[in-house]
Design a protein around this motif. Structure first.
Motif, PDB file in Angstrom:
ATOM      1  N   SER A 141       0.831  -1.198   0.000  1.00  0.00           N
ATOM      2  CA  SER A 141       0.000   0.000   0.000  1.00  0.00           C
ATOM      3  C   SER A 141       0.867   1.250   0.000  1.00  0.00           C
ATOM      4  O   SER A 141       1.967   1.252   0.551  1.00  0.00           O
ATOM      5  CB  SER A 141      -0.929   0.023   1.226  1.00  0.00           C
ATOM      6  OG  SER A 141      -0.176   0.151   2.419  1.00  0.00           O
ATOM      7  N   THR A 159       2.508   7.498   3.033  1.00  0.00           N
ATOM      8  CA  THR A 159       2.710   6.388   3.966  1.00  0.00           C
ATOM      9  C   THR A 159       2.633   5.088   3.176  1.00  0.00           C
ATOM     10  O   THR A 159       1.626   4.819   2.516  1.00  0.00           O
ATOM     11  CB  THR A 159       1.650   6.379   5.074  1.00  0.00           C
ATOM     12  OG1 THR A 159       1.681   7.622   5.767  1.00  0.00           O
ATOM     13  CG2 THR A 159       1.925   5.262   6.066  1.00  0.00           C
ATOM     14  N   THR A 217       3.736   0.718   2.953  1.00  0.00           N
ATOM     15  CA  THR A 217       4.035  -0.500   3.710  1.00  0.00           C
ATOM     16  C   THR A 217       4.939  -1.396   2.872  1.00  0.00           C
ATOM     17  O   THR A 217       4.650  -1.666   1.708  1.00  0.00           O
ATOM     18  CB  THR A 217       2.755  -1.268   4.067  1.00  0.00           C
ATOM     19  OG1 THR A 217       1.904  -0.430   4.839  1.00  0.00           O
ATOM     20  CG2 THR A 217       3.080  -2.518   4.871  1.00  0.00           C
ATOM     21  N   SER A 224       6.309  -5.129   2.668  1.00  0.00           N
ATOM     22  CA  SER A 224       5.967  -6.436   3.225  1.00  0.00           C
ATOM     23  C   SER A 224       7.225  -7.140   3.734  1.00  0.00           C
ATOM     24  O   SER A 224       8.311  -7.035   3.155  1.00  0.00           O
ATOM     25  CB  SER A 224       5.271  -7.302   2.175  1.00  0.00           C
ATOM     26  OG  SER A 224       6.177  -7.659   1.149  1.00  0.00           O
ATOM     27  N   GLN A 274       5.779  -2.593  11.949  1.00  0.00           N
ATOM     28  CA  GLN A 274       4.403  -2.824  12.374  1.00  0.00           C
ATOM     29  C   GLN A 274       4.074  -4.295  12.106  1.00  0.00           C
ATOM     30  O   GLN A 274       4.779  -4.968  11.345  1.00  0.00           O
ATOM     31  CB  GLN A 274       3.435  -1.912  11.612  1.00  0.00           C
ATOM     32  CG  GLN A 274       3.687  -0.428  11.776  1.00  0.00           C
ATOM     33  CD  GLN A 274       3.320   0.076  13.155  1.00  0.00           C
ATOM     34  OE1 GLN A 274       2.657  -0.612  13.929  1.00  0.00           O
ATOM     35  NE2 GLN A 274       3.751   1.298  13.488  1.00  0.00           N
ATOM     36  N   GLU A 319       1.993  -5.682  10.201  1.00  0.00           N
ATOM     37  CA  GLU A 319       1.746  -5.992   8.792  1.00  0.00           C
ATOM     38  C   GLU A 319       2.943  -5.735   7.887  1.00  0.00           C
ATOM     39  O   GLU A 319       2.938  -6.101   6.716  1.00  0.00           O
ATOM     40  CB  GLU A 319       0.549  -5.187   8.284  1.00  0.00           C
ATOM     41  CG  GLU A 319       0.759  -3.677   8.295  1.00  0.00           C
ATOM     42  CD  GLU A 319       0.441  -3.022   9.623  1.00  0.00           C
ATOM     43  OE1 GLU A 319       0.358  -1.781   9.672  1.00  0.00           O
ATOM     44  OE2 GLU A 319       0.271  -3.757  10.619  1.00  0.00           O
ATOM     45  N   GLY A 320       3.996  -5.098   8.394  1.00  0.00           N
ATOM     46  CA  GLY A 320       5.170  -4.789   7.572  1.00  0.00           C
ATOM     47  C   GLY A 320       5.867  -3.535   8.090  1.00  0.00           C
ATOM     48  O   GLY A 320       5.492  -2.973   9.115  1.00  0.00           O
ATOM     49  N   THR A 368       6.353   0.217   8.076  1.00  0.00           N
ATOM     50  CA  THR A 368       5.616   1.409   7.679  1.00  0.00           C
ATOM     51  C   THR A 368       6.605   2.529   7.381  1.00  0.00           C
ATOM     52  O   THR A 368       7.391   2.918   8.249  1.00  0.00           O
ATOM     53  CB  THR A 368       4.641   1.854   8.779  1.00  0.00           C
ATOM     54  OG1 THR A 368       3.675   0.825   8.985  1.00  0.00           O
ATOM     55  CG2 THR A 368       3.913   3.131   8.375  1.00  0.00           C
TER      56      THR A 368
END
Length: 261
Positions: free
Chosen positions: A107, A137, A139, A141, A242, A244-245, A247
């Motif tokens: 994202s 911002t 992300t 992975s 974070q 999820e990955g 940031t």
């Protein structure tokens, strides 16, 4: 007497009907203005989305079709003024070939403020659409980072707000599991670096050669992270692990957000 009272009330009833009709007319006109405002905003959003797609393509990158939202109401007054409060751009699955490595950004959200764009620019597509400030911002992975490090069985994740690594390593003929944390460094130019300097392996032989081999492994997975070229001249300022990955926070000033710029 009753006839006189009835006759006297008629003008007030007629006036009330006129007032109600006037209010209804105003509501209809307001509704039409809202519809026209939203239609104009949709046209601007599609135009900017097309420009962003072209910009991403020129950078040899790929992404899902960008989602654009023009903020601020009413929109039509912003059109006449040539200045827009806020434009939000959402991009998904951003991928780019960097030095032969595929680095993915699941994202990328971009927030452009105080955007200058003349009516003629939006109508013809000729001219600059310039944002006073742009904040992004993204992300990264963990799977993409692990693939970059290219070590079988290695995994990355977040632990207590830090980047943690787990990997199997052969040290002096023993298959051990190495764990540790990484230091994330962001240079003034926005380059992201991962530095693994304090790794441990339970059951590792207590001899200098074993420690040397472990330190060599730490250096081998300490890398600069090659990101796809970010749109809108965004420069990375901060990176936070974070769940999820990673940031990534980036920003820029006085940036053209269309292909002409």
């Amino acid at each position: 007497m009753d006839h006189e009272q009835t006759y006297g009330r008629r003008p007030r009833r007629r006036g009330r009907k006129i007032l109600i009709g006037f209010v209804v007319l105003l509501l209809v006109l307001a509704g039409l203005l809202v519809v026209a405002d939203r239609v104009a905003a949709n046209v601007a959003e599609r135009t900017i989305a097309d420009e962003v797609s072209q910009q991403v393509a020129r950078q040899n990158a790929q992404s899902s079709p960008p989602e654009v939202e023009v903020g601020g109401f009413p929109f039509l007054t912003q059109v006449l003024d040539g200045r827009y409060e806020r434009i939000t751009i959402r991009m998904r699955n951003v991928q780019g070939a960097v030095q032969g490595d595929s680095v993915s950004l699941p994202s990328l959200d971009v927030d452009a403020r105080n955007v200058r764009a003349s009516l003629d620019t939006l109508r013809t597509g000729q001219g600059d659409v310039v944002a006073e400030t742009v904040n992004g911002t993204a992300t990264i992975s963990y799977q993409s980072l692990a693939a970059l490090l290219d070590r079988e069985g290695l995994s990355l994740g977040e632990r207590d707000g830090q980047l943690a690594v787990t990997a199997p390593v052969d040290i002096l003929g023993q298959q051990l599991t190495v764990t540790g944390l990484a230091e994330i460094v962001v240079s003034d130019q926005g380059q992201i670096s991962l530095r693994f300097e304090d790794l441990n392996a339970e059951g590792m032989p207590n001899v200098p050669l074993a420690r040397t081999l472990l330190n060599n492994f730490a250096r081998s997975i300490s890398v600069d992270v090659p990101l796809p070229e970010l749109p809108f001249q965004l420069t990375v300022r901060e990176v936070r692990p974070q769940p999820e990955g990673l940031t990534v926070t980036a920003d820029a000033r006085d940036v053209p957000i269309n292909s002409v710029g």
